[in-house]
Design an enzyme around this catalytic site. Structure first.
Site, mmCIF file in Angstrom:
data_model
loop_
_atom_site.group_PDB
_atom_site.id
_atom_site.type_symbol
_atom_site.label_atom_id
_atom_site.label_comp_id
_atom_site.label_asym_id
_atom_site.label_seq_id
_atom_site.Cartn_x
_atom_site.Cartn_y
_atom_site.Cartn_z
ATOM 1 N N HIS A 150 36.451 39.124 38.727
ATOM 2 C CA HIS A 150 37.056 39.851 37.945
ATOM 3 C C HIS A 150 37.419 39.395 37.553
ATOM 4 O O HIS A 150 39.363 39.333 37.835
ATOM 5 C CB HIS A 150 37.854 41.284 38.291
ATOM 6 C CG HIS A 150 38.123 42.448 38.286
ATOM 7 N ND1 HIS A 150 38.066 43.574 37.889
ATOM 8 C CD2 HIS A 150 38.565 42.045 37.099
ATOM 9 C CE1 HIS A 150 38.829 44.543 37.089
ATOM 10 N NE2 HIS A 150 39.719 43.641 36.825
ATOM 11 N N GLU A 164 32.912 43.522 33.296
ATOM 12 C CA GLU A 164 33.425 43.183 31.986
ATOM 13 C C GLU A 164 33.254 42.006 31.640
ATOM 14 O O GLU A 164 33.768 41.192 31.046
ATOM 15 C CB GLU A 164 34.757 43.967 31.613
ATOM 16 C CG GLU A 164 35.144 45.367 32.030
ATOM 17 C CD GLU A 164 36.307 45.826 31.240
ATOM 18 O OE1 GLU A 164 37.288 45.163 30.577
ATOM 19 O OE2 GLU A 164 36.426 47.414 31.768
ATOM 20 N N GLU A 206 36.053 52.697 35.939
ATOM 21 C CA GLU A 206 37.428 52.198 35.801
ATOM 22 C C GLU A 206 37.437 53.358 34.745
ATOM 23 O O GLU A 206 36.805 53.380 33.556
ATOM 24 C CB GLU A 206 37.801 51.048 35.061
ATOM 25 C CG GLU A 206 37.860 50.117 36.251
ATOM 26 C CD GLU A 206 38.348 48.613 35.129
ATOM 27 O OE1 GLU A 206 39.257 48.454 34.290
ATOM 28 O OE2 GLU A 206 37.869 47.774 35.838
HETATM 29 C C1 FCB Z 1 39.713 46.762 32.186
HETATM 30 C C2 FCB Z 1 40.116 45.592 32.852
HETATM 31 C C3 FCB Z 1 40.992 46.611 34.154
HETATM 32 C C4 FCB Z 1 42.182 46.764 33.437
HETATM 33 C C5 FCB Z 1 42.015 47.671 32.447
HETATM 34 C C6 FCB Z 1 43.437 48.217 32.220
HETATM 35 O O1 FCB Z 1 39.140 46.100 30.886
HETATM 36 O O2 FCB Z 1 38.269 45.865 33.968
HETATM 37 O O3 FCB Z 1 41.460 45.105 35.046
HETATM 38 O O4 FCB Z 1 43.231 45.902 32.741
HETATM 39 O O5 FCB Z 1 41.276 47.163 31.560
#
Ligand code: FCB
Length: 493
Positions: free
Chosen positions: A128, A173, A391
């Site tokens: 991450h 991501e 997320e």
């Molecule tokens: C995403 C990230 C996470 C967090 C959110 C708001 O892009 O993966 O770590 O910062 O945004």
């Protein structure tokens, strides 16, 4: 749009649905010097003046490295069944390669044990964004070697934690790493180098494939059953229906021509934001409409790479925040609410912020319909592949009121809207198996530092006191009932 239930009725989720919360190592752990951890690119970046708002760094963050038991207690008190956290790569390989730091492995064993004792299943992300600085010094993701180092690291943690981590996410991501980190430089490692960004795209995908293979070997040997996936940030692309500004579209003689150009822009934007990672993973090829400048040069894609990348996944993690809108416009003479589109979108097309829609304090649109569309689209591209929302959540202007409470009504509404959309997507065929709210705690929000609060639990960074916000009680109720309750009638629409 038809609702899943009549107003006033709870919205039920399938039995066994995972209700979780997500965090990431650099954003919450702090303790950047503890127990042999090496530096990561985010230490370097955040300590470089001007890179992060207010000069904030992850040096202390939520101090979750030391307070993980308290945080595990919080998860239990909310009745959540899943916790998605990330492992700090530089705690395991302080120098990026070579010697493994046993103290780092031990820390994550203890964390996962603490979760297990509280009945919470662990979903661990390997990368991450906190690449060991030592690997960046050897070329980082622009270099093929980094993909192999991710696989080494995956093998080591798979062996150490394979019996107790339920779900593995190789990379979080990758688009943000290549674009924000390598093309526009607003994230670590802060490069502005198109070739490095295109190379990083391929090496992140390759790293995923190699790491997945390493986990598939190491986890069963450790006595576990590998459940392996990757997390992508996906973005539905919408185009304006009203083509009044169509005259600006270069070369479009009439409205039909303008619509065709806009459709072309939509295909390119979709390939850029979604297909660039989805298509290699699902179909083993880069997308037809991706601009050449975003793709790795042929010499970087070696025989067998695409097969490694496209090896079957056990699930796909989807992060959703907001969709993207395109309309006719002049990219060099932008109007209010407009931005230039991503590279490769030709002619008079701009990205814009539709009027009249609500935004979060990040400036991000609140658009739950985007989540619905996305879940159905991915379920169509990869039929039957289990999906997790790894997320979703929002920043809000949270503050502690005189009664010592944080009443985050905006976040409750945000969650309600998005979970209603998720339930509709399940009803209409999406194979959604769980939801991890971003985030358990307020934390270091990358280039925004501590200014943006995403937690369902408030963190007073001066004292490290955790104060569960109203949204955490709302979310706990959802987890308990496996259903989303109606909002009180008294609340404004
Ligand atoms: C995403 C990230 C996470 C967090 C959110 C708001 O892009 O993966 O770590 O910062 O945004």
């Amino acid at each position: 749009m038809t609702n899943v239930t009549s107003p006033g009725e709870p919205i039920a989720f399938p039995a066994g649905f995972i209700w979780g919360a997500a965090t990431a190592a650099y954003q919450i752990e702090g303790a950047t010097d503890a127990d042999g951890r090496g530096p990561s690119v985010w230490d370097t970046f955040s300590h470089t003046p001007g890179k992060v708002r207010g000069g904030d760094t992850g040096d202390v963050a939520c101090d979750s490295y030391h307070r993980y038991r308290e945080d595990a207690d919080l998860l239990r008190s909310l009745g959540l069944s899943g916790y998605r956290f990330s492992i700090s790569w530089p705690r395991i390989f302080p120098d990026g390669t070579g010697q493994v730091n046993q103290a780092g492995l031990d820390y994550y064993k203890e964390l996962v044990n603490a979760l297990g004792e509280r009945g919470i299943t662990a979903a661990a992300t390997l990368f991450h964004w906190d690449l060991p600085q030592a690997l960046q010094d050897r070329g980082g993701w622009a270099s093929r070697e980094t993909a192999f180092r991710l696989a080494d690291y995956a093998g080591v943690v798979g062996e150490a934690l394979g019996d107790r981590v339920k779900r593995w996410i190789t990379v979080n991501e990758p688009l943000v790493v290549s674009h924000h980190g390598h093309r526009i430089g607003v994230h670590a490692p802060g490069l502005r180098d198109d070739a490095a960004a295109a190379a990083a795209t391929h090496h992140l995908l390759l790293g995923h494939g190699l790491a997945a293979a390493a986990l598939r070997a190491a986890v069963p040997a450790a006595g576990g059953a590998p459940e392996i996936g990757i997390t992508l940030n996906l973005t539905p692309v919408r185009v304006a229906a009203d083509l009044n500004g169509a005259a600006d579209l270069n070369g479009a003689a009439d409205l039909n021509g303008a619509a065709a150009l806009l459709e072309q822009a939509r295909l390119v934007a979709d390939a850029t934001h979604n297909g660039l990672f989805l298509e290699p993973l699902i179909f083993g090829r880069y997308p037809e409409h991706a601009p050449a400048s975003l793709l790795p040069s042929d010499d970087l894609v070696l025989d067998g790479d695409m097969e490694t990348i496209a090896a079957p996944l056990d699930f796909l993690g989807v992060n959703y925040y907001q969709p993207l809108h395109l309309r006719p416009g002049d990219p060099v003479n932008l109007r209010r609410g407009e931005e230039p589109p991503m590279p490769g979108i030709e002619g008079g097309v701009v990205q814009y912020d539709p009027e009249g829609m609500e935004h979060t304090p990040m400036g991000w649109l609140i658009d739950p319909e985007g989540l619905y569309e996305l879940l159905l689209r991915v379920s169509k591209d990869a039929p039957g592949l289990p999906l997790y929302i790894t997320e979703n959540g929002c920043a809000a202007e949270d503050y502690v009121n005189p009664d010592g409470e944080v009443y985050d009504i905006e976040r409750i509404k945000f969650l309600h809207l998005h979970l209603e959309a998720a339930a509709r997507a399940i009803r209409d065929g999406a194979s959604l198996a769980g939801y991890y709210v971003w985030s358990l705690l307020d934390n270091f929000e990358w280039a925004y530092g501590y200014q943006k609060r995403f937690g369902i639990v408030y963190v007073d960074f001066a004292t490290q006191r955790r104060i569960p916000k109203a949204s955490s009680a709302f979310y706990a109720g959802i987890a308990r009932e496996n259903a989303v309750p109606p909002l009180p009638d008294s609340w404004p629409a």
